[in-house]
Design a protein around this motif. Sequence first.
Motif, PDB file in Angstrom:
ATOM      1  N   GLU A   4       0.813  -1.156  -0.289  1.00 40.22           N
ATOM      2  CA  GLU A   4      -0.021  -0.044   0.068  1.00 40.22           C
ATOM      3  C   GLU A   4       1.198   1.474   0.151  1.00 40.22           C
ATOM      4  O   GLU A   4       0.690   2.319  -1.014  1.00 40.22           O
ATOM      5  N   ILE A   5       1.660   1.683   0.792  1.00 43.02           N
ATOM      6  CA  ILE A   5       2.498   2.289   1.077  1.00 43.02           C
ATOM      7  C   ILE A   5       3.647   2.606  -0.657  1.00 43.02           C
ATOM      8  O   ILE A   5       3.258   3.545  -1.238  1.00 43.02           O
ATOM      9  N   ASN A   7       2.815   1.296  -3.822  1.00 44.28           N
ATOM     10  CA  ASN A   7       1.516   2.406  -4.451  1.00 44.28           C
ATOM     11  C   ASN A   7       1.282   3.275  -4.482  1.00 44.28           C
ATOM     12  O   ASN A   7       1.371   4.743  -4.944  1.00 44.28           O
ATOM     13  N   LYS A   8       0.854   4.228  -3.064  1.00 45.43           N
ATOM     14  CA  LYS A   8       1.203   5.758  -2.745  1.00 45.43           C
ATOM     15  C   LYS A   8       2.357   5.903  -3.040  1.00 45.43           C
ATOM     16  O   LYS A   8       2.306   7.784  -3.407  1.00 45.43           O
ATOM     17  N   ILE A   9       2.711   6.169  -2.849  1.00 53.00           N
ATOM     18  CA  ILE A   9       4.507   6.760  -3.236  1.00 53.00           C
ATOM     19  C   ILE A   9       4.671   6.751  -5.000  1.00 53.00           C
ATOM     20  O   ILE A   9       4.913   6.886  -6.194  1.00 53.00           O
ATOM     21  N   LYS A  10       4.620   5.457  -5.495  1.00 48.13           N
ATOM     22  CA  LYS A  10       4.517   5.441  -7.594  1.00 48.13           C
ATOM     23  C   LYS A  10       3.406   6.306  -7.349  1.00 48.13           C
ATOM     24  O   LYS A  10       3.760   6.625  -8.762  1.00 48.13           O
ATOM     25  N   LYS A  11       2.312   6.019  -6.956  1.00 42.26           N
ATOM     26  CA  LYS A  11       0.926   7.423  -7.098  1.00 42.26           C
ATOM     27  C   LYS A  11       1.313   8.608  -7.222  1.00 42.26           C
ATOM     28  O   LYS A  11       1.858   9.302  -8.039  1.00 42.26           O
ATOM     29  N   ALA A  12       2.164   9.237  -5.900  1.00 41.62           N
ATOM     30  CA  ALA A  12       2.556  10.251  -5.333  1.00 41.62           C
ATOM     31  C   ALA A  12       4.049  10.257  -6.450  1.00 41.62           C
ATOM     32  O   ALA A  12       3.976  12.010  -7.374  1.00 41.62           O
TER      33      ALA A  12
END
Length: 162
Positions: A4-5, A7-12
Amino acid sequence: MNREIKNKIKKAGTVAFLLYIAALIYFLFFSESYGRAGFAEREYHYNVVPFREIKRFWIYREQLGVFAVVTNLLGNVVGFVPFGFILPLIVRRARGFFLITLLGFALSLFVEVVQLITKVGCFDVDDLILNTLGAAVGYILFAVCHLIDDQTRRKKYGEKEI
């Protein structure tokens, strides 16, 4: 690091990369504060002699002023650091110094050719050199941060180094 972290880093990172590309396009092609002339005033300008403009900016730094020198020399390097830093963050297969350096060169070459064709700015081999250096520096910063993150995670969770 859990999925989850990541994925958030990749999206940001993807959002940051898109914003970076938009800012790059603006500053390289549309910003009047960087000497972009009106369409009727445009002429072909180019430099194909390596280090000619870098040397000229250094020799005449007092006459040109700090802003012009920093904008041209340091700005070309700093302008491509985000490319080298963010791209390997969002594209796992782009995690190699030579690949990022080559991709930075390719992007810079594309920008320089578009500037030549559209007569916006100048095709400058020195910009290719400085931009490519910026992409390489960006990747080195990414690699250092990635290494520090790995070591911190291993210490925190008691993982062994591979």
